[in-house]
Design a protein around this motif. Structure first.
Motif, mmCIF file in Angstrom:
data_model
loop_
_atom_site.group_PDB
_atom_site.id
_atom_site.type_symbol
_atom_site.label_atom_id
_atom_site.label_comp_id
_atom_site.label_asym_id
_atom_site.label_seq_id
_atom_site.Cartn_x
_atom_site.Cartn_y
_atom_site.Cartn_z
ATOM 1 N N THR A 68 0.867 -1.187 0.000
ATOM 2 C CA THR A 68 0.000 0.000 0.000
ATOM 3 C C THR A 68 0.900 1.232 0.000
ATOM 4 N N ALA A 69 0.317 2.384 -0.256
ATOM 5 C CA ALA A 69 1.089 3.632 -0.248
ATOM 6 C C ALA A 69 0.186 4.761 0.229
ATOM 7 N N ASN A 70 0.803 5.838 0.646
ATOM 8 C CA ASN A 70 0.062 7.067 1.005
ATOM 9 C C ASN A 70 -1.001 6.851 2.080
ATOM 10 N N LEU A 71 -0.720 5.962 3.042
ATOM 11 C CA LEU A 71 -1.726 5.741 4.088
ATOM 12 C C LEU A 71 -2.012 7.024 4.867
ATOM 13 N N ASP A 72 -1.008 7.915 4.941
ATOM 14 C CA ASP A 72 -1.226 9.184 5.659
ATOM 15 C C ASP A 72 -2.154 10.122 4.882
ATOM 16 N N ARG A 73 -2.425 9.787 3.619
ATOM 17 C CA ARG A 73 -3.347 10.626 2.822
ATOM 18 C C ARG A 73 -4.680 9.905 2.560
#
Ligand SMILES: C[S@@+](CC[C@H](N)C(=O)[O-])C[C@H]1O[C@@H](n2cnc3c(N)ncnc32)[C@H](O)[C@@H]1O
Length: 308
Positions: A68-73
């Motif tokens: 996964t990526a960009n979990l903070d967004r």
């Protein structure tokens, strides 16, 4: 008894059980459809759904959240699954019972994930809103669960009809006119403009504006099929209001926090924690799914098998 596909789906979507339930009911709805001859999965994504539908099985430790990526967004509605690197390794325990000739999607990262499954003979990157790169009458069977994500269903249907050979079959999942009425965001905020419900926008994550907008009645879809030269061979409605409302909230809001919690579990404890989690989900998911097997015109999705 739990069906193997529901077990597999709960295992790979353990942090998002609402998705497991939905996709299990999709598999049930399309059970009579067979991929035969040259076949296309139009909008295959990471291929996990079609792999399980084809009878493939994963090791219990594998899940849909490996990369996964960009979990903070996440709360900015970013697609956190649009990520890939060489470390992505689907742990296939049983190969699928059949192959699909072509997997098509517009996200190269998802197609790279799909390519490792041993399900697709070939993957093709392309935009479903543009004329398709495939020859006229070049497919015997097509499956798609993405027509309602695209700009103009009539244009898409004409393209699918063009690439299908006469006598071929298309299986489609399409939203029913009832779906928007089951959306909390639509009913409580969009329709009322009551600011007390504006926070539901964060929960909806753009689903209403991006894809629920294509919701249409059986009559409306049949008109579009007719104009594209396609005839309805079989039609059912699945996904009740209860399922849609469970899915509308689900475990979705907790996803980034769950991912952090999972990372903090020591590697030698993860299998046990996951097994207990999945067993707990089964207590609810299995009887809930069993209430859903009736075709009902008020249900939120259509499943069509069309012929040319
Ligand atoms: C609901 S998912 C379906 C994925 C898979 N078929 C399944 O049933 O699980 C929608 C898929 O449509 C793809 N998609 C959305 N817009 C697209 C476009 N314009 N062209 C091609 N694929 C698109 C997304 O990348 C995503 O993989």
């Amino acid at each position: 008894m739990t069906s193997e596909s529901l077990k597999q789906l709960l295992n790979i979507f353990w942090l998002r059980p609402e998705t497991a339930l939905w996709r299990h009911l999709d598999i049930e709805a399309m059970r009579d459809f067979k991929f035969t001859g040259r076949s296309l999965d139009f909008g295959c994504g990471d291929g996990l759904f079609s792999f399980i539908r084809a009878g493939g099985e994963f090791d219990p430790l594998f899940d849909a959240f490996q990369k996964t990526a960009n979990l903070d967004r996440f709360y900015e509605k970013v697609d956190v699954f649009d990520a890939y690197d060489e470390s992505y390794a689907p742990l296939v325990a049983k190969k699928p019972d059949y192959q699909i000739s072509v997997g098509f999607d517009h996200k190269p990262n998802l197609l790279k994930k799909a390519a490792g499954l041993g399900l697709y003979a070939e993957t093709v990157v392309g935009d479903g809103n543009e004329p398709l790169v495939f020859e006229d009458a070049s497919f015997d069977t097509i499956f798609s669960n993405i027509v309602y994500w695209l700009n103009d269903p009539a244009t898409t249907m004409a393209e699918l009809s063009r690439i299908l050979r006469p006598g071929g079959q298309v299986c489609l999942m399409l939203p029913n006119a009832t779906l928007p009425e089951y959306s909390f965001f639509n009913r409580l905020f969009v329709q009322t403009q009551d600011p007390a419900w504006s926070w539901l926008d964060e929960l909806d994550r753009g689903r209403l504006s991006d894809n629920i907008k294509q919701a249409a009645s059986d009559e409306q879809w049949r008109q579009i099929f007719g104009s594209a030269g396609l005839k309805v061979h079989r039609h059912t409605n699945h996904l009740s209001k209860h399922i849609i409302q469970a899915w509308d909230i689900g475990f979705r809001p907790m996803f980034p926090a769950f991912m952090k919690a999972i990372e903090a579990i020591p590697a030698d404890r993860l299998a046990d924690v996951k097994a207990e989690w999945v067993d707990s989900l089964k207590r609810f998911a299995v009887p809930f799914a069993a209430t859903e097997l009736q075709d009902n015109p008020a249900n939120a999705f259509h499943c069509y098998v069309l012929t040319k």
